[in-house]
Design a protein around this motif. Structure first.
Motif, PDB file in Angstrom:
ATOM      1  N   GLU A   1       1.310  -1.215   0.343  1.00  0.00           N
ATOM      2  CA  GLU A   1      -0.306   0.123  -0.520  1.00  0.00           C
ATOM      3  C   GLU A   1       1.288   1.349   0.016  1.00  0.00           C
ATOM      4  OE1 GLU A   1      -3.291   0.367  -0.448  1.00  0.00           O
ATOM      5  OE2 GLU A   1      -3.646  -1.939  -0.265  1.00  0.00           O
ATOM      6  N   ASN A   2       0.216   2.389  -0.619  1.00  0.00           N
ATOM      7  CA  ASN A   2       0.757   3.832  -0.832  1.00  0.00           C
ATOM      8  C   ASN A   2       0.248   4.603   1.118  1.00  0.00           C
ATOM      9  OD1 ASN A   2       2.410   5.572  -1.017  1.00  0.00           O
ATOM     10  ND2 ASN A   2       0.727   6.445  -1.937  1.00  0.00           N
ATOM     11  N   GLU A   3       1.672   4.165   2.045  1.00  0.00           N
ATOM     12  CA  GLU A   3       0.715   4.712   2.878  1.00  0.00           C
ATOM     13  C   GLU A   3       0.910   6.123   3.102  1.00  0.00           C
ATOM     14  OE1 GLU A   3       1.147   0.552   5.604  1.00  0.00           O
ATOM     15  OE2 GLU A   3       2.956   1.299   5.132  1.00  0.00           O
ATOM     16  N   GLY A   4       2.277   6.485   2.876  1.00  0.00           N
ATOM     17  CA  GLY A   4       2.586   8.427   2.710  1.00  0.00           C
ATOM     18  C   GLY A   4       2.650   8.554   4.247  1.00  0.00           C
ATOM     19  N   ASN A   5       1.869   9.759   4.025  1.00  0.00           N
ATOM     20  CA  ASN A   5       1.851  10.069   5.732  1.00  0.00           C
ATOM     21  C   ASN A   5       0.398   9.819   6.437  1.00  0.00           C
ATOM     22  OD1 ASN A   5       4.500  11.200   5.940  1.00  0.00           O
ATOM     23  ND2 ASN A   5       4.069  12.991   4.607  1.00  0.00           N
ATOM     24  N   ASN A   6       0.235   9.205   6.329  1.00  0.00           N
ATOM     25  CA  ASN A   6      -1.574   8.497   7.081  1.00  0.00           C
ATOM     26  C   ASN A   6      -0.817   8.342   8.387  1.00  0.00           C
ATOM     27  OD1 ASN A   6      -3.856   7.737   7.560  1.00  0.00           O
ATOM     28  ND2 ASN A   6      -4.123   6.648   5.816  1.00  0.00           N
ATOM     29  N   THR A   7      -1.293   9.939   9.112  1.00  0.00           N
ATOM     30  CA  THR A   7      -0.586   9.508  10.837  1.00  0.00           C
ATOM     31  C   THR A   7      -1.913   8.687  11.278  1.00  0.00           C
ATOM     32  OG1 THR A   7      -1.095  10.953  10.512  1.00  0.00           O
ATOM     33  CG2 THR A   7       0.956  11.001  10.901  1.00  0.00           C
ATOM     34  N   VAL A   8      -2.901   8.580  10.907  1.00  0.00           N
ATOM     35  CA  VAL A   8      -4.477   8.097  11.391  1.00  0.00           C
ATOM     36  C   VAL A   8      -3.694   6.618  10.918  1.00  0.00           C
ATOM     37  CG1 VAL A   8      -6.530   7.798  11.212  1.00  0.00           C
ATOM     38  CG2 VAL A   8      -5.678   9.780  11.246  1.00  0.00           C
ATOM     39  N   ALA A   9      -3.694   6.444   9.903  1.00  0.00           N
ATOM     40  CA  ALA A   9      -2.984   4.420   9.689  1.00  0.00           C
ATOM     41  C   ALA A   9      -2.334   4.236  10.883  1.00  0.00           C
ATOM     42  CB  ALA A   9      -3.047   4.450   8.493  1.00  0.00           C
ATOM     43  N   PHE A  10      -1.662   4.660  10.620  1.00  0.00           N
ATOM     44  CA  PHE A  10      -0.169   4.460  11.618  1.00  0.00           C
ATOM     45  C   PHE A  10      -0.384   4.136  13.548  1.00  0.00           C
ATOM     46  CE2 PHE A  10       2.958   5.673   8.015  1.00  0.00           C
ATOM     47  CZ  PHE A  10       3.331   3.850   8.012  1.00  0.00           C
ATOM     48  N   SER A  11      -1.361   5.530  13.565  1.00  0.00           N
ATOM     49  CA  SER A  11      -1.932   5.629  14.355  1.00  0.00           C
ATOM     50  C   SER A  11      -2.180   4.741  15.544  1.00  0.00           C
ATOM     51  CB  SER A  11      -1.880   6.645  15.398  1.00  0.00           C
ATOM     52  OG  SER A  11      -1.718   7.904  14.760  1.00  0.00           O
ATOM     53  N   LYS A  12      -3.200   4.118  14.650  1.00  0.00           N
ATOM     54  CA  LYS A  12      -4.343   2.890  14.810  1.00  0.00           C
ATOM     55  C   LYS A  12      -3.167   1.863  14.411  1.00  0.00           C
ATOM     56  CE  LYS A  12      -8.846   4.654  12.156  1.00  0.00           C
ATOM     57  NZ  LYS A  12      -9.425   3.999  11.010  1.00  0.00           N
ATOM     58  N   LYS A  13      -2.016   1.627  14.675  1.00  0.00           N
ATOM     59  CA  LYS A  13      -0.934  -0.576  14.820  1.00  0.00           C
ATOM     60  C   LYS A  13      -0.382   0.231  15.526  1.00  0.00           C
ATOM     61  CE  LYS A  13      -1.488  -1.200   9.879  1.00  0.00           C
ATOM     62  NZ  LYS A  13      -0.671  -0.920   8.961  1.00  0.00           N
ATOM     63  N   CYS A  14      -0.236   1.679  16.562  1.00  0.00           N
ATOM     64  CA  CYS A  14       0.124   1.442  17.724  1.00  0.00           C
ATOM     65  C   CYS A  14      -0.838   1.550  18.734  1.00  0.00           C
ATOM     66  CB  CYS A  14       0.371   3.546  18.078  1.00  0.00           C
ATOM     67  SG  CYS A  14       1.482   4.222  17.332  1.00  0.00           S
ATOM     68  N   MET A  15      -2.551   1.737  18.500  1.00  0.00           N
ATOM     69  CA  MET A  15      -2.787   1.505  19.344  1.00  0.00           C
ATOM     70  C   MET A  15      -3.220  -0.208  19.724  1.00  0.00           C
ATOM     71  SD  MET A  15      -3.120   4.353  20.741  1.00  0.00           S
ATOM     72  CE  MET A  15      -4.291   4.251  21.843  1.00  0.00           C
ATOM     73  N   GLN A  16      -2.552  -0.922  18.378  1.00  0.00           N
ATOM     74  CA  GLN A  16      -3.107  -2.693  18.367  1.00  0.00           C
ATOM     75  C   GLN A  16      -2.417  -2.816  20.240  1.00  0.00           C
ATOM     76  OE1 GLN A  16      -2.379  -4.286  15.104  1.00  0.00           O
ATOM     77  NE2 GLN A  16      -3.552  -3.282  13.928  1.00  0.00           N
ATOM     78  N   CYS A  17      -1.162  -2.049  20.219  1.00  0.00           N
ATOM     79  CA  CYS A  17      -0.390  -3.098  21.619  1.00  0.00           C
ATOM     80  C   CYS A  17      -0.115  -2.082  22.247  1.00  0.00           C
ATOM     81  CB  CYS A  17       0.968  -2.588  21.180  1.00  0.00           C
ATOM     82  SG  CYS A  17       1.346  -3.956  19.810  1.00  0.00           S
ATOM     83  N   HIS A  18      -0.732  -0.813  22.112  1.00  0.00           N
ATOM     84  CA  HIS A  18      -1.271   0.325  23.232  1.00  0.00           C
ATOM     85  C   HIS A  18      -2.184   0.441  23.854  1.00  0.00           C
ATOM     86  CE1 HIS A  18       3.469   1.773  24.226  1.00  0.00           C
ATOM     87  NE2 HIS A  18       3.339   0.946  22.510  1.00  0.00           N
ATOM     88  N   GLN A  19      -3.284  -0.208  23.981  1.00  0.00           N
ATOM     89  CA  GLN A  19      -5.182  -0.204  24.453  1.00  0.00           C
ATOM     90  C   GLN A  19      -5.257   0.359  24.937  1.00  0.00           C
ATOM     91  OE1 GLN A  19      -6.192  -4.266  24.244  1.00  0.00           O
ATOM     92  NE2 GLN A  19      -5.114  -4.991  22.663  1.00  0.00           N
ATOM     93  N   GLN A  20      -5.213   1.008  25.782  1.00  0.00           N
ATOM     94  CA  GLN A  20      -5.760   1.890  26.551  1.00  0.00           C
ATOM     95  C   GLN A  20      -5.302   3.328  26.387  1.00  0.00           C
ATOM     96  OE1 GLN A  20      -2.940   1.329  30.679  1.00  0.00           O
ATOM     97  NE2 GLN A  20      -4.126  -0.205  31.522  1.00  0.00           N
ATOM     98  N   GLN A  21      -5.940   4.362  26.681  1.00  0.00           N
ATOM     99  CA  GLN A  21      -5.532   5.576  26.431  1.00  0.00           C
ATOM    100  C   GLN A  21      -4.121   6.236  26.769  1.00  0.00           C
ATOM    101  OE1 GLN A  21      -7.875   8.126  24.556  1.00  0.00           O
ATOM    102  NE2 GLN A  21      -8.363   5.355  24.265  1.00  0.00           N
ATOM    103  N   PRO A  22      -3.724   7.013  25.701  1.00  0.00           N
ATOM    104  CA  PRO A  22      -2.694   7.629  26.355  1.00  0.00           C
ATOM    105  C   PRO A  22      -2.355   7.790  27.812  1.00  0.00           C
ATOM    106  CG  PRO A  22      -3.027   8.942  24.282  1.00  0.00           C
ATOM    107  CD  PRO A  22      -4.588   7.976  24.928  1.00  0.00           C
ATOM    108  N   SER A  23      -0.734   8.004  28.227  1.00  0.00           N
ATOM    109  CA  SER A  23      -0.869   8.150  29.512  1.00  0.00           C
ATOM    110  C   SER A  23      -0.907   9.660  30.188  1.00  0.00           C
ATOM    111  CB  SER A  23       0.553   7.809  30.415  1.00  0.00           C
ATOM    112  OG  SER A  23       1.668   8.862  29.516  1.00  0.00           O
ATOM    113  N   PRO A  24      -1.285  10.115  31.525  1.00  0.00           N
ATOM    114  CA  PRO A  24      -2.285  10.932  32.195  1.00  0.00           C
ATOM    115  C   PRO A  24      -0.976  12.084  31.369  1.00  0.00           C
ATOM    116  CG  PRO A  24      -1.976   9.488  33.632  1.00  0.00           C
ATOM    117  CD  PRO A  24      -1.560   8.765  32.670  1.00  0.00           C
ATOM    118  N   GLY A  25       0.597  11.561  31.449  1.00  0.00           N
ATOM    119  CA  GLY A  25       1.522  12.822  31.177  1.00  0.00           C
ATOM    120  C   GLY A  25       1.303  12.925  29.594  1.00  0.00           C
ATOM    121  N   CYS A  26       0.905  12.446  28.617  1.00  0.00           N
ATOM    122  CA  CYS A  26       0.949  12.766  27.407  1.00  0.00           C
ATOM    123  C   CYS A  26      -0.339  14.297  27.332  1.00  0.00           C
ATOM    124  CB  CYS A  26       0.118  12.424  26.143  1.00  0.00           C
ATOM    125  SG  CYS A  26       0.530  12.078  24.654  1.00  0.00           S
ATOM    126  N   LYS A  27       0.314  15.027  26.204  1.00  0.00           N
ATOM    127  CA  LYS A  27      -0.225  16.436  26.622  1.00  0.00           C
ATOM    128  C   LYS A  27      -1.259  16.901  25.649  1.00  0.00           C
ATOM    129  CE  LYS A  27       4.340  18.878  28.940  1.00  0.00           C
ATOM    130  NZ  LYS A  27       5.120  19.946  28.300  1.00  0.00           N
TER     131      LYS A  27
END
Length: 367
Positions: free
Chosen positions: A301-327
């Motif tokens: 696939e031509n993923e380019g700078n599709n940050t939403v698609a990549f962030s969904k990949k992150c959330m597959q492992c980091h299933q909880q919401q971002p830590s309280p320290g995330c601004k």
């Protein structure tokens, strides 16, 4: 008379047979009879094939030339190299643009042909910066047109190149090439292996769903999959044997000497790609026994700078919401990448302004 007519008829039959062979026999792949050519994949893998045509892998060599014409770049010594369009084609400093290298997502550099060799032009076009500047590794002090390109470069920027002759010159090798003999880009068989037997079998057995005479990438071990990508995404090195010989399952160590103290800091960026070393130095990778390049990237696939698609990949492992320290907790699920894999200044490219590349060292960075 009958004998003469018989000879004429026999001649016509031989001519018909000869011409039919010319028409029905496809040209042999530059890599040899074991390869079928990417075009044979279309009939069974049409969607994947057409999506792949838009990827950076497929476009890493070609004839398309990006950038504005006319244009120029001036060196520190006052010398100006001009890019112009002439009756012969597009020209840089007196040399024709014969080949473009680079997908054009970030940049393109260019080669010209002379005396059975390819040479890199000193001025490249940087898409993200929007202007021409010195090619990677070239001086800013003066132009040089004598950088000869060896087959090792084509090993990661094409699927095959026609090498005419290899001779010893002093302690090194001297190569000559066949003009026009090249398979542009990284095609299907560079990663999936030679496919002639696979195509022949499934053409004869169209109902067979099990892929025969082909190594399924998913059947490889995690390290073998990593090694596949590392062949071309581990920085600029001299391979011990030609990368064109790679087959699925081959070990990285069969082609390169092991890395000792490879890049592990985010600023150690390389335009030729130290993604493998930076990625494997990341905590995400070290905490997972099954994480590989395809965990986040779909090579078809031509993923380019599709940050939403990549962030969904992150959330597959980091299933909880971002830590309280995330601004940026409200936007993190839309863009984890820019914070945890930011674009950083490259020390490999010197432009009038700063040139940025995205690091593959996943981590927490100071804002």
């Amino acid at each position: 008379m009958n004998k003469r007519m018989l000879l004429v008829a026999a001649g016509i039959i031989c001519l018909i047979v000869l011409l039919s062979q010319c028409i029905t026999q496809p040209a042999q792949d530059l890599r040899g009879p074991a390869y079928a050519g990417a075009g044979t994949c279309i009939s069974c893998h049409q969607d994947i094939y057409h999506h792949y045509l838009q990827t950076t892998h497929f476009k890493t060599t070609g004839k398309e030339i990006l950038g504005t014409f006319p244009a120029s770049f001036t060196y520190d010594d006052g010398t100006t190299v001009a890019m112009a369009v002439t009756d012969s084609g597009k020209v840089q400093g007196g040399h024709l643009f014969h080949l473009s290298v680079g997908s054009g997502r970030h940049a393109q550099t260019y080669l010209y042909w002379n005396n059975e060799n390819y040479y890199q032009l000193p001025v490249s076009y940087y898409v993200s910066a929007g202007h021409w500047a010195n090619s990677p590794g070239f001086p800013t002090s003066h132009p040089k047109f004598d950088r000869q390109i060896p087959s090792t470069c084509f090993g990661c920027h094409s699927s095959a190149v026609g090498i005419k002759q290899v001779t010893m010159l002093g302690r090194g090798l001297n190569e000559t090439f066949e003009k026009g003999k090249m398979i542009y880009g990284i095609d299907c068989e560079r990663c999936h292996g030679p496919a002639a037997e696979h195509v022949a079998y499934h053409t004869a057995h169209p109902g067979e769903k099990k892929p025969m005479y082909m190594t399924a990438v998913r059947s490889l071990s995690n390290q073998q999959q990593l090694d596949m990508c590392a062949m071309c995404h581990s920085g600029l090195k001299t391979p011990q044997k030609a990368l064109f010989g790679y087959k699925p399952g081959d070990a990285y160590g069969d082609y390169f000497f092991p890395d000792i103290g490879g890049p592990s800091r985010p600023e150690q960026l390389d335009i030729h790609g130290t993604q493998y070393q930076l990625f494997t130095a990341s905590r995400c990778f070290k905490s997972s026994r099954q994480m590989s390049c395809v965990t986040c990237h779909d090579p078809h696939e031509n993923e380019g700078n599709n940050t939403v698609a990549f962030s969904k990949k992150c959330m597959q492992c980091h299933q909880q919401q971002p830590s309280p320290g995330c601004k940026f907790d409200k936007m993190a699920v839309l863009n984890c990448v820019d914070c945890h894999m930011p674009k950083l200044p490259s020390s490999k490219i010197v432009l009038s302004g700063t040139y940025y590349l995205r690091t593959h060292l996943i981590g927490i960075y100071k804002q």
